[in-house]
Design a protein around this motif. Structure first.
Motif, short mmCIF file in Angstrom:
data_model
loop_
_atom_site.label_atom_id
_atom_site.label_comp_id
_atom_site.label_asym_id
_atom_site.label_seq_id
_atom_site.Cartn_x
_atom_site.Cartn_y
_atom_site.Cartn_z
N ARG A 1 33.31 41.90 40.88
CA ARG A 1 33.47 41.75 42.33
C ARG A 1 32.33 40.94 42.94
N SER A 2 31.10 41.24 42.55
CA SER A 2 29.96 40.52 43.13
C SER A 2 29.94 39.06 42.69
N ASN A 3 30.29 38.79 41.44
CA ASN A 3 30.32 37.39 40.99
C ASN A 3 31.40 36.60 41.73
N ALA A 4 32.57 37.20 41.91
CA ALA A 4 33.64 36.50 42.63
C ALA A 4 33.26 36.27 44.09
N MET B 1 26.43 33.17 42.16
CA MET B 1 26.63 34.01 40.98
C MET B 1 25.31 34.53 40.43
N LEU B 2 24.23 33.76 40.58
CA LEU B 2 22.91 34.27 40.20
C LEU B 2 22.53 35.45 41.09
N SER B 3 22.82 35.33 42.38
CA SER B 3 22.57 36.43 43.31
C SER B 3 23.40 37.65 42.92
N ALA B 4 24.62 37.42 42.48
CA ALA B 4 25.49 38.52 42.05
C ALA B 4 24.89 39.24 40.85
N GLY B 5 24.27 38.51 39.97
CA GLY B 5 23.62 39.14 38.82
C GLY B 5 22.51 40.07 39.26
N ILE B 6 21.76 39.66 40.27
CA ILE B 6 20.68 40.50 40.79
C ILE B 6 21.25 41.77 41.41
#
Length: 189
Positions: free
Chosen positions: A70-73, A118-123
């Motif tokens: 969800r966060s990556n999308a 997507m880098l932010s989603a990883g965090i």
């Protein structure tokens, strides 16, 4: 965007309290159920060297994979849109290099923006806000102490749980403090 909007966990906040003996830890856990209104499935007593410590600290493993997707999308799309907006601004400002190949500028900045999203989603997915709680519980467990871990649904519930646990323990830690400038301070009890 608030990280809570892309987190799929139903109980994303964690509070823990460290105790020197089992009796006091069980009393605090019981008080959480009766006074704070938490269900027993969201309250865990972690014993010294508990082999199930990981499951008690993170009871929603399937939700973590949903949070990751969800966060990556969501953040990838938001990043791409921001990249397109920046490209439009650069082209509209009349920069020669941008107006010479506007398609490339839009494409490259959309991709770069999506990657940053997507880098932010990883965090967000790594849940760095839980690291303090995990470290305290791990340290207490390896040093022969007991820990009560409570999973809260929202900030208000987390605050209530934290205040109640401070009545029982001098060491209370919570994920993502409500006031970042003043971390949870141990009470004297």
């Amino acid at each position: 965007m608030d990280p809570a909007e892309v987190i799929s966990e139903r109980f994303p906040h964690v509070v823990d309290a460290v105790f020197h003996d089992e009796r006091r830890a069980r009393e605090a856990a019981s008080a959480l159920a009766t006074k704070a209104g938490l269900s027993n499935e969201h309250i865990h007593v972690v014993e010294p060297d508990d082999p199930q410590r990981a499951e008690q600290l993170d009871p929603e493993p399937s939700e973590i994979s949903r949070t990751l997707l969800r966060s990556n999308a969501a953040l990838g799309v938001i990043g791409a849109v921001v990249g397109l907006i920046v490209a439009g601004i650069l082209i509209g400002a009349g920069f020669d290099w941008a107006t010479a190949s506007p398609g490339w500028v839009y494409g490259i900045l959309a991709v770069v923006g999506g990657l940053f999203g997507m880098l932010s989603a990883g965090i967000v997915s790594v849940r760095l806000d839980h690291e303090r709680v995990l470290a305290d519980t791990r340290d207490a467990s390896t040093h022969g102490e007991w820990t009560v871990v409570a999973h809260a649904h929202n900030e208000d519930e987390k605050h209530r749980v934290s205040e109640l646990l401070k009545e029982y323990s001098g060491t209370v830690t919570q994920s993502r403090p409500a006031e970042p400038s003043s971390p949870s301070t141990p009470s004297t009890s």
